[in-house]
Design a protein around this motif. Structure first.
Motif, PDB file in Angstrom:
ATOM      1  N   VAL A 154       5.187   1.016  -6.633  1.00  0.00           N
ATOM      2  CA  VAL A 154       6.043  -0.165  -6.804  1.00  0.00           C
ATOM      3  C   VAL A 154       5.211  -1.332  -7.356  1.00  0.00           C
ATOM      4  CG1 VAL A 154       7.470  -1.879  -5.625  1.00  0.00           C
ATOM      5  CG2 VAL A 154       7.626   0.527  -4.945  1.00  0.00           C
ATOM      6  N   GLN A 155       4.135  -1.679  -6.640  1.00  0.00           N
ATOM      7  CA  GLN A 155       3.305  -2.815  -7.054  1.00  0.00           C
ATOM      8  C   GLN A 155       2.651  -2.559  -8.416  1.00  0.00           C
ATOM      9  OE1 GLN A 155       3.221  -5.615  -5.430  1.00  0.00           O
ATOM     10  NE2 GLN A 155       2.843  -5.405  -3.233  1.00  0.00           N
ATOM     11  N   SER A 171      11.995   8.579  -7.743  1.00  0.00           N
ATOM     12  CA  SER A 171      11.983   8.977  -6.326  1.00  0.00           C
ATOM     13  C   SER A 171      10.651   8.604  -5.671  1.00  0.00           C
ATOM     14  CB  SER A 171      12.232  10.483  -6.198  1.00  0.00           C
ATOM     15  OG  SER A 171      11.306  11.191  -6.966  1.00  0.00           O
ATOM     16  N   MET A 172       9.693   8.126  -6.479  1.00  0.00           N
ATOM     17  CA  MET A 172       8.415   7.673  -5.921  1.00  0.00           C
ATOM     18  C   MET A 172       8.629   6.287  -5.316  1.00  0.00           C
ATOM     19  SD  MET A 172       6.658  10.278  -6.811  1.00  0.00           S
ATOM     20  CE  MET A 172       4.989   9.823  -6.434  1.00  0.00           C
ATOM     21  N   SER A 173       8.508   6.192  -4.024  1.00  0.00           N
ATOM     22  CA  SER A 173       8.838   4.903  -3.398  1.00  0.00           C
ATOM     23  C   SER A 173       7.683   4.387  -2.541  1.00  0.00           C
ATOM     24  CB  SER A 173      10.103   5.032  -2.558  1.00  0.00           C
ATOM     25  OG  SER A 173       9.957   6.084  -1.625  1.00  0.00           O
ATOM     26  N   ASP A 174       6.469   4.734  -2.920  1.00  0.00           N
ATOM     27  CA  ASP A 174       5.313   4.199  -2.186  1.00  0.00           C
ATOM     28  C   ASP A 174       4.888   2.855  -2.802  1.00  0.00           C
ATOM     29  OD1 ASP A 174       4.473   6.330  -4.283  1.00  0.00           O
ATOM     30  OD2 ASP A 174       2.789   4.961  -4.160  1.00  0.00           O
ATOM     31  N   LEU A 175       4.266   2.042  -1.974  1.00  0.00           N
ATOM     32  CA  LEU A 175       3.931   0.675  -2.377  1.00  0.00           C
ATOM     33  C   LEU A 175       3.028   0.641  -3.609  1.00  0.00           C
ATOM     34  CD1 LEU A 175       4.449  -2.243  -1.540  1.00  0.00           C
ATOM     35  CD2 LEU A 175       2.378  -2.143  -0.153  1.00  0.00           C
ATOM     36  N   GLU A 176       2.126   1.616  -3.707  1.00  0.00           N
ATOM     37  CA  GLU A 176       1.199   1.646  -4.840  1.00  0.00           C
ATOM     38  C   GLU A 176       1.958   1.759  -6.168  1.00  0.00           C
ATOM     39  OE1 GLU A 176      -1.617   4.855  -4.679  1.00  0.00           O
ATOM     40  OE2 GLU A 176      -2.156   4.540  -6.766  1.00  0.00           O
TER      41      GLU A 176
END
Lengths: 57, 131
Positions: free
Chosen positions: B94-95, B87-92
């Protein structure tokens, strides 16, 4: 008579699946997000760009 | 004759209902769930024991989170196929996960049909030889 799944049981399974999905959606909306959220479509674009940049990565 | 081997999957999520949902999503994809873990420490132990083809890995977990578990698995097995499902969908995240070696990153709130499609794509890409 038992052993064979009935229509009611199949319906129960679908109901249970929908309930679990709702719980997941609730969980996703409740958890704190540190920064801007990235949509799944954007994530796919990021992955595609990486593949093009490094096809063997 | 169609005797393609089932993909062996390790599910890692601290919430049982999520693991149940994932099993239901994986069911039509010729997968066998060979282990379930509730945190990163259990996940690494099970990874060593069962050597799955694919790991579905949550991030936000107690004891040891999914980002750390991903790094552990890649150190242990640089060829590990780990799909972040979170559920963590921040860019940090993801990248960072992709930088650390994740094969894919799927948001948990993705509709089940699309989630199944994404997982099928990864399995096809990784485990089916082109004709």
């Amino acid at each position: 008579m038992s052993g064979e799944p009935t229509r009611d049981e199949a319906g129960d399974d679908r109901f249970e699946l929908r309930r679990m999905l709702r719980e997941l959606e609730d969980e996703a909306s409740e958890k704190p997000q540190s920064t801007v959220r990235v949509e799944q479509s954007e994530i796919l674009e990021i992955i595609e760009r990486r593949k093009k940049r490094d096809p063997h990565g | 004759m169609t005797t393609s081997r089932k993909s062996r999957v390790l599910l890692v999520d601290d919430e049982k209902h999520v693991r149940q949902l994932l099993k239901a999503i994986l069911m039509p994809l010729n997968c066998e769930v060979v282990g379930e873990a509730e945190n990163g420490v259990q996940a690494l132990t099970l990874y060593k024991d069962v050597r799955p083809d694919v790991v579905l890995l949550d991030i936000n977990m107690p004891v040891r989170d999914g980002r750390a578990a991903l790094r552990d698995m890649i150190v242990l097995d640089p060829g590990a196929v780990v799909i972040m499902l979170t559920s963590m969908s921040d860019l940090e995240n993801v990248q960072g996960s992709l930088d650390d070696g994740a094969a894919h990153y799927i948001r948990k709130d993705t509709p089940p049909a699309q989630m199944r499609e994404l997982l099928a794509g990864v399995l096809k890409e990784r485990f089916q030889a082109s004709p």
